[in-house]
Design an enzyme around this catalytic site. Structure first.
Site, mmCIF file in Angstrom:
data_model
loop_
_atom_site.group_PDB
_atom_site.id
_atom_site.type_symbol
_atom_site.label_atom_id
_atom_site.label_comp_id
_atom_site.label_asym_id
_atom_site.label_seq_id
_atom_site.Cartn_x
_atom_site.Cartn_y
_atom_site.Cartn_z
ATOM 1 N N ARG A 13 0.852 -1.192 0.000
ATOM 2 C CA ARG A 13 0.000 0.000 0.000
ATOM 3 C C ARG A 13 0.888 1.243 0.000
ATOM 4 O O ARG A 13 2.114 1.155 0.062
ATOM 5 C CB ARG A 13 -0.921 0.027 1.218
ATOM 6 C CG ARG A 13 -0.191 0.144 2.551
ATOM 7 C CD ARG A 13 -1.168 0.268 3.708
ATOM 8 N NE ARG A 13 -0.496 0.640 4.966
ATOM 9 C CZ ARG A 13 -1.129 1.063 6.057
ATOM 10 N NH1 ARG A 13 -2.443 1.152 6.056
ATOM 11 N NH2 ARG A 13 -0.453 1.402 7.149
ATOM 12 N N ASP A 57 8.989 -11.089 5.835
ATOM 13 C CA ASP A 57 9.329 -10.355 7.045
ATOM 14 C C ASP A 57 10.715 -9.785 6.811
ATOM 15 O O ASP A 57 11.712 -10.516 6.795
ATOM 16 C CB ASP A 57 9.321 -11.294 8.257
ATOM 17 C CG ASP A 57 9.705 -10.595 9.564
ATOM 18 O OD1 ASP A 57 10.224 -9.461 9.516
ATOM 19 O OD2 ASP A 57 9.513 -11.203 10.634
ATOM 20 N N TYR A 152 11.652 6.382 15.852
ATOM 21 C CA TYR A 152 11.503 6.639 14.417
ATOM 22 C C TYR A 152 12.641 7.526 13.921
ATOM 23 O O TYR A 152 13.257 7.244 12.882
ATOM 24 C CB TYR A 152 10.155 7.296 14.160
ATOM 25 C CG TYR A 152 9.810 7.449 12.699
ATOM 26 C CD1 TYR A 152 9.260 6.387 11.981
ATOM 27 C CD2 TYR A 152 10.022 8.654 12.027
ATOM 28 C CE1 TYR A 152 8.929 6.525 10.638
ATOM 29 C CE2 TYR A 152 9.707 8.798 10.690
ATOM 30 C CZ TYR A 152 9.159 7.737 10.003
ATOM 31 O OH TYR A 152 8.838 7.871 8.670
ATOM 32 N N THR A 194 -2.308 11.135 11.587
ATOM 33 C CA THR A 194 -2.806 12.507 11.698
ATOM 34 C C THR A 194 -4.278 12.527 11.301
ATOM 35 O O THR A 194 -5.139 12.195 12.086
ATOM 36 C CB THR A 194 -1.964 13.453 10.816
ATOM 37 O OG1 THR A 194 -1.989 13.001 9.450
ATOM 38 C CG2 THR A 194 -0.528 13.519 11.294
#
Length: 245
Positions: A13, A57, A152, A194
């Protein structure tokens, strides 16, 4: 991209799917990988004979070796790797961030890119050419108070550093390595973090809108192609000027 053979991770995606569409449109043969089998199977069926898919994975080196071997058997030596798989992870301040969550973010965003490069470089050496595109982030260039987390930011800074080291190591083998640093992109992951308008982030974006995934794909396509034959070891910002401040 004629005669190019690519592996794109996280292709189910968002940006990964967009990158796959663009590379195949330009003539590449592509192996799509993701943990979401349904998503990559449907995308591969949409894209036709030049696409194949496999569940992967990206944190497991044995699975990387399998993906490379299967791609070579189907299409020939791998000449392009787009290390796109990544997660945002929990939004938490450092003292509140669980070690398990920190390690998971680093495993998927950072360690998987090392494993991907390690797995594909021998195939690229056999081909005599290669382009590796590591998808980092604006967060790989600067921290942004409150969003995202330290995990992150750490993983995306590491992606940039690994890119530069690998570019220096393998330039003599005609293998180029570059990193891409998107800002706020209209993808499912961003919307989940968000909202569809980008939330508070919109105020920081000088062009006044989120980017579409295909705009990032244009940059990835350029770096994957021979049009960028003298570009390596560089970070490429696509952030509407956010890092200019």
């Amino acid at each position: 991209m004629d005669d190019k053979v690519a592996i794109i991770t996280g292709a189910g995606r968002g940006m990964g799917a967009s990158h796959a569409r663009r590379l195949i449109k330009e003539g590449a043969k592509v192996t799509l990988t993701d943990v979401n089998e349904t998503a990559i199977r449907e995308l591969a069926e949409e894209l036709g004979d030049n696409a194949r898919y496999t569940v992967q994975d990206v944190t497991k080196f044995d699975q990387w070796k399998r993906v490379v071997a299967e791609t070579e058997a189907a299409f020939g030596s791998v000449t392009v790797l787009v290390n796109n798989a990544g997660i945002l992870g929990p939004i938490a301040r450092t003292a509140d961030l669980d070690e398990e969550d920190y390690l998971r973010v680093c495993a998927i965003n950072q360690h998987s890119q090392f494993l991907g490069m390690k797995a594909v470089i021998p195939s690229m050496q056999r081909a005599g050419i290669g382009s590796i595109v590591n998808i980092s982030s604006l967060a790989g260039l600067r921290a942004n108070y409150g969003f995202p987390s330290l995990a992150y930011v750490a993983s995306k800074f590491a992606s940039r550093g690994m890119t530069k080291a690998a570019a220096q190591e393998y330039g003599r083998d005609n293998i180029r390595v570059n990193s891409v640093h998107p800002g706020f992109i209209n993808t499912p992951m961003m919307v989940e973090a968000t909202d569809e308008g980008g939330g508070d982030a919109l105020a920081q974006i000088f062009l006044g809108r989120l980017a579409e995934a295909d705009e990032v794909s244009s940059l990835v396509l350029f770096l994957a192609s021979d049009e960028s034959s003298y570009i390596t070891g560089a970070e490429h910002k696509i952030d509407a000027g956010m890092s200019a401040s």
